[in-house]
Design a protein around this motif. Structure first.
Motif, PDB file in Angstrom:
ATOM      1  N   SER A 105     -24.337 -70.121 -40.889  1.00 27.62           N
ATOM      2  CA  SER A 105     -24.626 -68.755 -40.402  1.00 27.62           C
ATOM      3  C   SER A 105     -23.614 -68.485 -39.166  1.00 27.62           C
ATOM      4  CB  SER A 105     -25.699 -68.315 -39.977  1.00 27.62           C
ATOM      5  OG  SER A 105     -26.670 -68.564 -41.018  1.00 27.62           O
ATOM      6  N   LYS A 106     -23.346 -69.295 -38.469  1.00 25.75           N
ATOM      7  CA  LYS A 106     -22.224 -69.211 -37.255  1.00 25.75           C
ATOM      8  C   LYS A 106     -20.726 -68.982 -37.685  1.00 25.75           C
ATOM      9  CE  LYS A 106     -23.844 -72.592 -34.716  1.00 25.75           C
ATOM     10  NZ  LYS A 106     -25.055 -73.483 -35.452  1.00 25.75           N
ATOM     11  N   GLY A 107     -20.875 -69.655 -38.766  1.00 22.69           N
ATOM     12  CA  GLY A 107     -19.310 -69.930 -39.494  1.00 22.69           C
ATOM     13  C   GLY A 107     -18.842 -71.361 -39.681  1.00 22.69           C
ATOM     14  N   GLU A 108     -18.070 -71.536 -40.368  1.00 17.43           N
ATOM     15  CA  GLU A 108     -17.569 -72.978 -40.825  1.00 17.43           C
ATOM     16  C   GLU A 108     -16.948 -73.482 -39.477  1.00 17.43           C
ATOM     17  OE1 GLU A 108     -17.211 -74.371 -44.347  1.00 17.43           O
ATOM     18  OE2 GLU A 108     -19.122 -73.280 -43.711  1.00 17.43           O
ATOM     19  N   THR A 109     -17.033 -74.840 -39.233  1.00 19.05           N
ATOM     20  CA  THR A 109     -16.756 -75.527 -38.175  1.00 19.05           C
ATOM     21  C   THR A 109     -15.198 -75.640 -38.112  1.00 19.05           C
ATOM     22  OG1 THR A 109     -18.410 -76.633 -38.223  1.00 19.05           O
ATOM     23  CG2 THR A 109     -16.911 -77.478 -36.637  1.00 19.05           C
TER      24      THR A 109
END
Lengths: 401, 401
Positions: free
Chosen positions: B65-69
């Protein structure tokens, strides 16, 4: 700086909030069966990536705010094959079903207006409503009644001047309920009597295991009041594409939604190219996937029926089952299972049930299980769940017996 | 069903609402120079498609949800090279800068709360605020002053108990203004004095033509109050990727934003894979693109200076110029130009200026021109604009002279 009451009042998603505990479990080498999230293990039809790989433009440019025409035509054709006829203008592409739901709520609700839903319901409906200052007006349904709808007069009694829409998930998430034609006619009568909008979240429409699916979109009397929410996420196991749509024959509604589309510019161009190709799957695709999920449904239903103190209603559609567990608190149990329990290095993760109720004091001992794993893994996961129950300090069955 | 006042009160985007007229012009064979929208003609760096073509997973699954690392790390590295140091947790991936702006407004504003902006400003700020029941508190800036900020006491006088944030676009869209260090220090003083949030929309930070760019993110005194909005759209000519981010060192803010991220599940997986690769461009990429835009800036400034009655401030950054035109109504003129005018089958499209003001009675004879075409096409487009002005029935220059 001060944060808004709006955002501080939002709850964390019950489906995702325990992810840090799962990450810790994995970090120490545990295998985690993910029954918490509707992320299928089914392969995405390869034409999705094929079309994207062949995309030729040298500039990844904005697409049309309303969506790419090829994708809209593909969706139109999908519905036409089900004898549901839409004009291209009726279909607007969105960033997943999520954005379609947000746009619908924006178009229907001013501050403090209400959207009626039936509990337990998809947890993020509450978040979307709260983000917009709208309210969920929830009516409870019961596991003993297979989560079917209450009687007409009970529903009508709960309608207020602030109620602007009824939002139904059919097939249901998290309940797996599939509404009968009688129930749908009842909802239609209520919607028309009070001139409400009916938001029909039908993203699981291909996942129905006993009998034929009826869509609200087949009921022409609803043409002016029906807003269909759809998505490629589950249908084609393409959750990460984030391609959904909002469909409505009411031209005034569509005209307003386009203003929202223009403000956020467009949906991702490449993913729309791929999504259009998904609709080219052969008709047997849906049958095969459906059979696989039916097998999983039967597997999980059988496995759950063997666990003492676990109460579930056999799901008729989608790929979730809501269960009542013999525990003090399903969230505590979920965390404990991730942190303190394993069998041969394996454990299980599920979504605490109270997140699917408006009042989080409800459903405290319930859980949503997504049956998105193959049958062997599912059997193993439910076995581990049963053993975890017995070992959990908050197990309540002994005391009841 | 009834539509909300909320949605009926939204305006159509001035950048996109005339698209139907352009489509009609194209349908009868006219070539339309698009100066209405910031869609660059620069090639997207090919590593974007290369990484996507090589994507191997058989399931297009939800991403974090926070974005791809990998993408978050790439953005962290981009800033670190500019001596702006973020932790990975400070950076959240969003569906374009648009979603980052919506999330920021959600996190800061309850109903009727105000966001302060400086007119003329990016039109969709108003739409995002209205969607959430918040209000734009706008302070006018002037072409004669190069759209620089008013004096400190004038700004302070406009702050009310409802003001929760100052939102600045730097470099400016639609004005092309780049704020001086003195102006930035002034804004910082005000933000800290009133404990406001500063939303710095810095998506055009690589497009600065005279001197060095200063980011609000370099001012450590703002760490707790600064929210940076960023995007790959313009930086890498990847508008259709819809990948943006929201960056903030205030942990409480980030914690709340994650709830919004989880509710909409995730951003598109593939586009994040491609976007991470964009940040691998060689350092010369930014220089080359910057030089090309500087050339365009010079071209359009020279061409506009030759048109009698046209008043413009030379833009110092971004790729827009706001102009005052000798016409009765720039929207009428825009429609007339698309419908009734061409030179050798070519015409020009631009965004009417009043959409960039809170009160649409302002800026009625203004227009925003995006210089996203190569210099030859730009020259031709401005020549056509000049001829269109002279032929337009609502031309006001003769009457003034």
């Amino acid at each position: 700086m001060k944060l808004s009451f709006r955002i501080q009042n939002l709850s964390s998603s019950p489906i995702r909030k325990l992810v840090p505990y799962a990450s810790e479990a994995k970090a120490i080498g545990k295998k985690v069966y993910h029954l918490n999230i509707g992320q299928p293990d089914i392969t995405t039809p390869p034409q999705f990536m094929e079309l994207i790989r062949n995309y030729k433009s040298e500039i990844i440019a904005y697409s049309d705010s309303k969506g790419e025409t090829e994708l809209i035509k593909a969706i139109q054709k999908y519905y036409a094959e089900k004898e549901i006829n839409y004009e291209l203008e009726d279909i607007i592409i969105t960033n997943g079903g999520s954005e379609a739901l947000i746009f619908a709520a924006m178009a229907l609700c001013d501050a403090a207006d209400e959207i009626m839903v039936f509990e337990p319901y998809y947890a993020n409906y509450t978040t979307f409503a709260k983000q917009l200052g709208a309210t969920i007006n929830s009516i409870q349904t019961r596991v003993e009644e297979g989560y079917h709808l209450p009687r007409e007069e009970e529903i009508e009694a709960r309608i207020t001047p602030k109620t602007k829409a009824i939002l139904l998930t059919n097939p249901g998430n998290p309940t797996g309920v599939v509404y009968t034609e009688e129930e749908m006619k009842m909802i239609s009568r209520i919607v028309l009597k009070y001139d409400l909008a009916l938001i029909a979240d039908e993203v699981y429409r291909e996942f129905v295991y006993d009998g034929v699916y009826h869509s609200f979109a087949s009921m022409s009397e609803l043409d002016n009041n029906l807003i269909v929410i759809d998505s490629v996420s589950k249908r084609f196991s393409a959750c990460g594409a984030r391609i959904g749509c909002i469909i409505c024959k009411n031209k005034d509604f569509i005209k307003e939604i386009i203003k929202c589309c223009q403000a956020r510019l467009c949906c991702p161009t490449l993913e729309q190219v791929g999504a259009a190709a998904l609709y080219d799957v052969s008709p047997s695709y849906f049958e095969e996937v459906n059979q696989e999920y039916k097998k999983r449904r039967d597997t999980i239903a059988t496995a759950l029926s063997k666990l003492p103190g676990v109460v579930a209603s056999e799901p008729k559609g989608a790929f979730y089952v809501m269960v009542s567990l013999p525990v003090d608190d399903a969230e505590k149990f979920a965390i404990w299972t991730l942190k303190n329990f394993d069998i041969d290095g394996k454990t299980v993760m599920f979504a605490p049930g109270n997140g699917f109720y408006k009042n989080p004091a409800h459903g405290v001992n319930e859980a949503r299980l997504a049956y998105v794993l193959n049958s062997e893994e599912l059997k193993d996961a439910i076995y581990i769940l049963g053993e975890a129950l017995k070992a959990y300090p908050g197990y309540t069955l002994q005391s009841k017996q």
